[in-house]
Design a protein around this motif. Structure first.
Motif, short mmCIF file in Angstrom:
data_model
loop_
_atom_site.label_atom_id
_atom_site.label_comp_id
_atom_site.label_asym_id
_atom_site.label_seq_id
_atom_site.Cartn_x
_atom_site.Cartn_y
_atom_site.Cartn_z
N THR A 55 -71.29 -10.44 79.78
CA THR A 55 -70.63 -9.17 80.06
C THR A 55 -69.32 -9.52 80.75
OG1 THR A 55 -71.77 -8.92 82.18
CG2 THR A 55 -72.75 -7.81 80.28
N ILE A 56 -68.30 -8.76 80.41
CA ILE A 56 -66.97 -9.03 80.97
C ILE A 56 -66.35 -7.73 81.43
CG2 ILE A 56 -65.94 -8.95 78.65
CD1 ILE A 56 -63.81 -10.95 79.69
N ASN A 57 -65.65 -7.79 82.54
CA ASN A 57 -64.85 -6.68 83.02
C ASN A 57 -63.40 -7.13 83.02
OD1 ASN A 57 -63.82 -4.37 84.22
ND2 ASN A 57 -64.27 -5.08 86.28
N ARG A 58 -62.59 -6.47 82.20
CA ARG A 58 -61.15 -6.71 82.19
C ARG A 58 -60.49 -5.49 82.84
NH1 ARG A 58 -62.47 -9.20 77.12
NH2 ARG A 58 -62.56 -7.18 76.12
N ASP A 59 -59.73 -5.72 83.91
CA ASP A 59 -59.09 -4.56 84.55
C ASP A 59 -57.62 -4.46 84.16
OD1 ASP A 59 -57.60 -6.20 86.28
OD2 ASP A 59 -58.99 -5.95 87.94
N GLU A 60 -57.01 -3.34 84.54
CA GLU A 60 -55.63 -3.05 84.15
C GLU A 60 -54.62 -3.99 84.78
OE1 GLU A 60 -54.69 1.05 84.83
OE2 GLU A 60 -56.17 1.75 83.37
N THR A 61 -54.97 -4.62 85.89
CA THR A 61 -54.04 -5.53 86.56
C THR A 61 -54.00 -6.90 85.91
OG1 THR A 61 -55.67 -6.37 88.14
CG2 THR A 61 -54.47 -4.36 88.77
N GLY A 62 -54.87 -7.16 84.93
CA GLY A 62 -54.88 -8.43 84.24
C GLY A 62 -55.92 -9.40 84.77
N LYS A 63 -56.81 -8.93 85.62
CA LYS A 63 -57.89 -9.79 86.11
C LYS A 63 -59.13 -9.58 85.25
CE LYS A 63 -56.38 -9.72 90.88
NZ LYS A 63 -56.71 -9.31 92.25
N TYR A 64 -59.95 -10.63 85.14
CA TYR A 64 -61.23 -10.49 84.43
C TYR A 64 -62.32 -11.20 85.21
CZ TYR A 64 -61.10 -15.31 82.69
OH TYR A 64 -61.10 -16.67 82.60
N PHE A 65 -63.57 -10.78 84.95
CA PHE A 65 -64.75 -11.41 85.53
C PHE A 65 -65.85 -11.39 84.48
CE2 PHE A 65 -68.70 -11.58 87.94
CZ PHE A 65 -68.46 -12.68 88.76
N ILE A 66 -66.42 -12.56 84.17
CA ILE A 66 -67.47 -12.68 83.15
C ILE A 66 -68.74 -13.22 83.79
CG2 ILE A 66 -68.15 -13.71 80.95
CD1 ILE A 66 -65.23 -14.36 80.41
N VAL A 67 -69.88 -12.68 83.38
CA VAL A 67 -71.19 -13.24 83.74
C VAL A 67 -71.83 -13.69 82.43
CG1 VAL A 67 -73.46 -12.82 84.73
CG2 VAL A 67 -71.44 -11.76 85.75
N PHE A 68 -72.11 -14.99 82.33
CA PHE A 68 -72.74 -15.58 81.15
C PHE A 68 -74.23 -15.78 81.41
CE2 PHE A 68 -68.39 -17.25 80.92
CZ PHE A 68 -68.06 -16.97 79.61
N ARG A 84 -57.28 -14.53 84.81
CA ARG A 84 -56.27 -13.56 84.37
C ARG A 84 -56.30 -13.46 82.84
NH1 ARG A 84 -54.23 -10.77 88.28
NH2 ARG A 84 -52.39 -10.36 87.07
N TRP A 85 -55.94 -12.28 82.33
CA TRP A 85 -55.85 -12.09 80.89
C TRP A 85 -54.59 -11.30 80.56
CZ3 TRP A 85 -55.82 -7.41 78.24
CH2 TRP A 85 -56.11 -6.27 79.00
N TRP A 86 -54.08 -11.49 79.34
CA TRP A 86 -52.94 -10.73 78.84
C TRP A 86 -52.88 -10.91 77.33
CZ3 TRP A 86 -52.58 -15.37 81.30
CH2 TRP A 86 -51.89 -16.40 80.67
N ILE A 87 -52.00 -10.14 76.71
CA ILE A 87 -51.78 -10.26 75.27
C ILE A 87 -50.31 -10.54 75.01
CG2 ILE A 87 -53.69 -8.74 74.62
CD1 ILE A 87 -51.17 -6.77 73.92
N ASP A 88 -50.05 -11.20 73.89
CA ASP A 88 -48.67 -11.46 73.47
C ASP A 88 -48.69 -11.78 71.98
OD1 ASP A 88 -45.89 -11.75 73.80
OD2 ASP A 88 -46.09 -13.91 74.08
N ASN A 89 -47.86 -11.08 71.21
CA ASN A 89 -47.75 -11.30 69.76
C ASN A 89 -49.10 -11.26 69.04
OD1 ASN A 89 -44.95 -11.48 69.73
ND2 ASN A 89 -44.98 -13.68 70.11
N GLY A 90 -49.95 -10.30 69.39
CA GLY A 90 -51.22 -10.13 68.71
C GLY A 90 -52.28 -11.15 69.08
N LYS A 91 -52.02 -11.94 70.11
CA LYS A 91 -52.99 -12.92 70.57
C LYS A 91 -53.48 -12.55 71.98
CE LYS A 91 -51.37 -16.80 67.85
NZ LYS A 91 -52.42 -16.74 66.87
N PHE A 92 -54.73 -12.91 72.24
CA PHE A 92 -55.36 -12.66 73.53
C PHE A 92 -55.34 -13.96 74.33
CE2 PHE A 92 -59.22 -12.77 76.14
CZ PHE A 92 -59.08 -11.60 76.85
N TYR A 93 -54.85 -13.90 75.56
CA TYR A 93 -54.76 -15.06 76.44
C TYR A 93 -55.71 -14.86 77.62
CZ TYR A 93 -50.48 -16.33 74.00
OH TYR A 93 -49.57 -16.68 73.04
N LYS A 94 -56.45 -15.92 77.94
CA LYS A 94 -57.40 -15.87 79.06
C LYS A 94 -57.23 -17.16 79.85
CE LYS A 94 -61.67 -16.68 78.28
NZ LYS A 94 -63.05 -17.01 78.26
#
Length: 140
Positions: A55-68, A84-94
């Protein structure tokens, strides 16, 4: 000694001009459709049994937290990751904050509440050793 002072002052002046002249700021964009709580799984390609759940929580500020969570031979393993996460040119960055690992992957929405992530663009044929997975929105 005066020539050293003049050289040092000139050097400091040139560096300050360079720093002050950089008005562009790196801005990371976030796709608001990716924000929220999501669940996903990675499946064994032979048995089609889930190997890892998350499960992952991605927030609007660009932070994420995953529990595997994974299970193998009746043993349950749980661990987490944040960054941190963001997008650029149709790609997802983590960017993993603990390890510094950067993951870059294509993504596309296959439905209102489903995202397809793949190493290949969404219109490419998926082959046996390709990395891909789906995430589904969790409504709380």
């Amino acid at each position: 000694m005066d020539s050293v002072k003049i050289l040092l002052c000139s050097f400091v002046f040139l560096i300050s001009l360079n720093v002050l002249g950089q008005s562009e700021k790196l801005e990371r964009k976030n796709d608001k459709k990716l924000v929220g709580y999501w669940k996903g799984a990675e499946y064994d390609k032979i048995t089609l049994v889930p190997k890892i759940y998350w499960t992952i929580n991605r927030d609007e500020t660009g932070k994420y937290f995953i529990v595997f969570t994974s299970t193998k031979d009746c043993e349950v393993r749980v661990w987490n990751e944040s960054g941190r996460w963001w997008i650029d040119n149709g790609k997802f960055y983590k960017l993993n904050s603990r390890t510094g690992d950067l993951t870059v992957i294509n993504y596309s929405f296959t439905g209102v509440n489903e995202i397809f992530f793949s190493e290949k663009p969404s219109d490419a044929k998926i082959e046996e050793n390709d990395v891909f997975y789906f995430e589904n929105s969790i409504d709380y």
